[in-house]
Design a protein around this motif. Structure first.
Motif, PDB file in Angstrom:
ATOM      1  N   ALA A 218       0.818  -1.231   0.000  1.00 22.60           N
ATOM      2  CA  ALA A 218       0.000   0.000   0.000  1.00 22.60           C
ATOM      3  C   ALA A 218       0.845   1.273   0.000  1.00 22.60           C
ATOM      4  CB  ALA A 218      -0.959  -0.009   1.195  1.00 22.60           C
ATOM      5  N   PRO A 219       1.636   1.500  -1.066  1.00 23.79           N
ATOM      6  CA  PRO A 219       2.576   2.630  -1.068  1.00 23.79           C
ATOM      7  C   PRO A 219       1.893   3.976  -0.798  1.00 23.79           C
ATOM      8  CG  PRO A 219       2.818   1.301  -3.059  1.00 23.79           C
ATOM      9  CD  PRO A 219       1.672   0.716  -2.311  1.00 23.79           C
ATOM     10  N   ASP A 220       0.628   4.109  -1.208  1.00 21.43           N
ATOM     11  CA  ASP A 220      -0.065   5.392  -0.995  1.00 21.43           C
ATOM     12  C   ASP A 220      -0.314   5.672   0.491  1.00 21.43           C
ATOM     13  OD1 ASP A 220      -1.641   3.060  -1.393  1.00 21.43           O
ATOM     14  OD2 ASP A 220      -3.461   4.283  -1.448  1.00 21.43           O
ATOM     15  N   LEU A 221      -0.344   4.629   1.314  1.00 23.00           N
ATOM     16  CA  LEU A 221      -0.593   4.825   2.755  1.00 23.00           C
ATOM     17  C   LEU A 221       0.711   4.898   3.565  1.00 23.00           C
ATOM     18  CD1 LEU A 221      -3.461   2.216   3.450  1.00 23.00           C
ATOM     19  CD2 LEU A 221      -3.664   4.563   2.622  1.00 23.00           C
ATOM     20  N   ALA A 222       1.815   4.519   2.911  1.00 22.85           N
ATOM     21  CA  ALA A 222       3.068   4.309   3.660  1.00 22.85           C
ATOM     22  C   ALA A 222       3.535   5.544   4.414  1.00 22.85           C
ATOM     23  CB  ALA A 222       4.165   3.846   2.708  1.00 22.85           C
ATOM     24  N   GLY A 223       3.996   5.318   5.634  1.00 18.85           N
ATOM     25  CA  GLY A 223       4.606   6.371   6.446  1.00 18.85           C
ATOM     26  C   GLY A 223       3.607   7.346   7.048  1.00 18.85           C
ATOM     27  N   ARG A 224       2.311   7.060   6.913  1.00 20.40           N
ATOM     28  CA  ARG A 224       1.297   8.018   7.371  1.00 20.40           C
ATOM     29  C   ARG A 224       0.490   7.513   8.572  1.00 20.40           C
ATOM     30  NH1 ARG A 224      -1.972   8.859   2.062  1.00 20.40           N
ATOM     31  NH2 ARG A 224      -3.048  10.467   3.275  1.00 20.40           N
ATOM     32  N   GLY A 225       0.833   6.335   9.051  1.00 20.86           N
ATOM     33  CA  GLY A 225       0.114   5.792  10.212  1.00 20.86           C
ATOM     34  C   GLY A 225      -1.311   5.391   9.878  1.00 20.86           C
ATOM     35  N   LEU A 226      -1.601   5.197   8.599  1.00 28.21           N
ATOM     36  CA  LEU A 226      -2.980   4.903   8.193  1.00 28.21           C
ATOM     37  C   LEU A 226      -3.282   3.412   8.069  1.00 28.21           C
ATOM     38  CD1 LEU A 226      -3.449   7.620   5.393  1.00 28.21           C
ATOM     39  CD2 LEU A 226      -4.466   7.601   7.682  1.00 28.21           C
ATOM     40  N   ALA A 227      -2.227   2.606   7.971  1.00 26.81           N
ATOM     41  CA  ALA A 227      -2.455   1.180   7.712  1.00 26.81           C
ATOM     42  C   ALA A 227      -3.054   0.496   8.944  1.00 26.81           C
ATOM     43  CB  ALA A 227      -1.135   0.511   7.352  1.00 26.81           C
ATOM     44  N   ASN A 228      -3.910  -0.475   8.669  1.00 33.16           N
ATOM     45  CA  ASN A 228      -4.515  -1.266   9.749  1.00 33.16           C
ATOM     46  C   ASN A 228      -3.554  -2.416  10.106  1.00 33.16           C
ATOM     47  OD1 ASN A 228      -6.040  -2.927  11.352  1.00 33.16           O
ATOM     48  ND2 ASN A 228      -7.916  -2.674  10.166  1.00 33.16           N
ATOM     49  N   PRO A 229      -3.046  -2.464  11.339  1.00 27.53           N
ATOM     50  CA  PRO A 229      -2.101  -3.533  11.693  1.00 27.53           C
ATOM     51  C   PRO A 229      -2.767  -4.826  12.152  1.00 27.53           C
ATOM     52  CG  PRO A 229      -2.306  -2.048  13.537  1.00 27.53           C
ATOM     53  CD  PRO A 229      -3.257  -1.530  12.471  1.00 27.53           C
ATOM     54  N   CYS A 230      -4.120  -4.906  12.083  1.00 27.16           N
ATOM     55  CA  CYS A 230      -4.812  -6.109  12.574  1.00 27.16           C
ATOM     56  C   CYS A 230      -4.307  -7.378  11.890  1.00 27.16           C
ATOM     57  CB  CYS A 230      -6.315  -6.019  12.315  1.00 27.16           C
ATOM     58  SG  CYS A 230      -7.175  -5.077  13.542  1.00 27.16           S
ATOM     59  N   GLY A 231      -4.204  -7.339  10.559  1.00 21.61           N
ATOM     60  CA  GLY A 231      -3.769  -8.538   9.828  1.00 21.61           C
ATOM     61  C   GLY A 231      -2.390  -8.967  10.293  1.00 21.61           C
ATOM     62  N   ALA A 232      -1.514  -7.981  10.517  1.00 18.29           N
ATOM     63  CA  ALA A 232      -0.158  -8.286  10.989  1.00 18.29           C
ATOM     64  C   ALA A 232      -0.206  -8.851  12.410  1.00 18.29           C
ATOM     65  CB  ALA A 232       0.703  -7.029  10.927  1.00 18.29           C
TER      66      ALA A 232
END
Ligand code: IPM
Ligand code: MG
Length: 362
Positions: A279-293
């Motif tokens: 998800a390069p468009d979300l990278a570095g912005r704290g927007l990604a959902n870490p649930c899957g991880a």
């Protein structure tokens, strides 16, 4: 218990979700009294930038020697030039192959808080609980490729042994669930699928009399997955069909950011990764959902370290956190009180520590 985990944060949002997941892993270790060491290595685009190789020898050796491997995500526009001779994804495919992780488990369950993020009607989603078993080290992903001026080919090969081992694993899993395996193929067109169906049917008949096996064509299964998702328990399928169907199935869960995976070998370390990309468009912005991880950490605890109680603690902490309305941007919709990737992970870790304190008091 003592364990060494090779962490491959990778590219895009990979590092953010990996750090969230490893902080949860550290918390679980502290709360339950285990010593877990996480060592980071380069893989994917960042490794190409560093040394020209998406899977450097040092990374591969560390992965093969670890108790388990955790991967964030790889790839991005920087390394996507079709003319490029090395790509981040080649590193991932080689890693899967070298680790021999032939079975990729991708569970899809529905969390109540995420139902409104799915475009499907809530009544269709109620009670959905599917475990995909995607064959991961064979098929068209690994066949010979050719390219001439205006012709290209990708060869798809499966051996009986490759089909048998993944079908056995799926049937074994079904025994601990609702006892149904749907084997998905394209046997009306592809020879590899006709072999797949023959072998799957034979294994089910000869070795798993207590498991019910159904066979479905992939095009019809793709439709049924959206119209009758409760009709599935374990779904076993070949590499590329599994790649496509599991992205489709993430729509049931409400966000691709919610889904974990475990890739298992005959023996040796497993490979754990969220199913989402970088998800390069979300990278570095704290927007990604870490649930899957984070849920992939639960699978790591369960399948590689044999720590079922700890795995359940992580899974219930994730559900509780979501239930309290702690939501990343993908699930929050138009709400303004979204939390960042790191804040979500902190909330899950706090839930685990708090849960443990609660148990100690009781
Ligand atoms: C996945 C991904 C990978 C795959 C890519 C990144 C090579 O889509 O894990 O589902 O196709 O297997
Ligand atoms: Mg995919």
């Amino acid at each position: 218990m003592d364990a060494v985990i090779a962490l491959l944060p990778g590219d895009g949002v990979g590092p953010e979700v990996t750090h969230g997941a490893s902080s949860v892993l550290n918390t679980v270790a502290a709360v339950f009294g285990h010593r877990v060491r996480c060592d980071e290595y380069l893989m994917g685009g960042c490794a190409i930038d560093h040394c020209g190789d998406p899977l450097p020898a040092e990374t591969l050796q560390a992965c093969l020697a670890a108790d388990a491997v955790f991967l964030g995500a790889v790839g991005g526009p920087k390394w996507s030039d079709p003319a490029a001779s090395v790509r981040p994804e080649q590193g991932l495919l080689r890693l899967r192959r070298e680790m021999g992780v032939f079975a990729n488990l991708r569970p899809v369950t529905i969390n109540r808080r995420a139902v409104s993020s799915s475009p499907l009607r809530p009544e269709l989603l109620e009670g959905v609980d599917i475990c995909f078993v995607r064959e991961l080290t064979g098929g068209i992903y690994f066949g010979a490729k050719t390219r001439e001026a205006d012709v290209a080919t990708d060869l798809c090969t499966y051996t009986e042994a490759e089909v048998a081992r993944v079908v056995r694993l799926a049937c074994t899993l079904a025994r601990q669930r609702r006892g149904l395996v749907t084997s998905v193929d394209k046997a009306n067109v592809l020879e590899t699928s006709r072999l797949w169906r023959e072998v799957a049917a034979r294994i089910a008949r000869d070795e798993f009399a207590d498991v019910r096996m159904e066979h479905a064509l992939v095009d019809s299964a793709a439709m049924q997955l959206l119209t009758n998702p409760r009709g599935y328990d374990v779904v076993v399928t070949e590499n590329m069909f599994g790649d496509i169907l599991t992205d489709e199935a993430s729509v049931l869960a409400g966000s691709i950011g919610l889904l974990p995976s475990a890739s298992l070998a005959e023996s040796g370390p497993g490979l754990y990764e969220p199913i989402h990309g970088s998800a390069p468009d979300l990278a570095g912005r704290g927007l990604a959902n870490p649930c899957g991880a984070i849920l992939s950490v639960a699978m790591l605890l369960r399948h590689s370290l044999g720590l079922e109680r700890e795995a359940l603690a992580v899974e219930s902490a994730v559900s509780e956190t979501l239930a309290h309305g702690v939501l990343t941007a993908d699930l929050a919709g138009s709400r303004e009180d979204t939390v960042s990737t790191a804040e979500f992970a902190v909330a899950v870790a706090a839930e685990i520590s708090g849960g443990a304190q609660g148990r100690a008091i009781a």
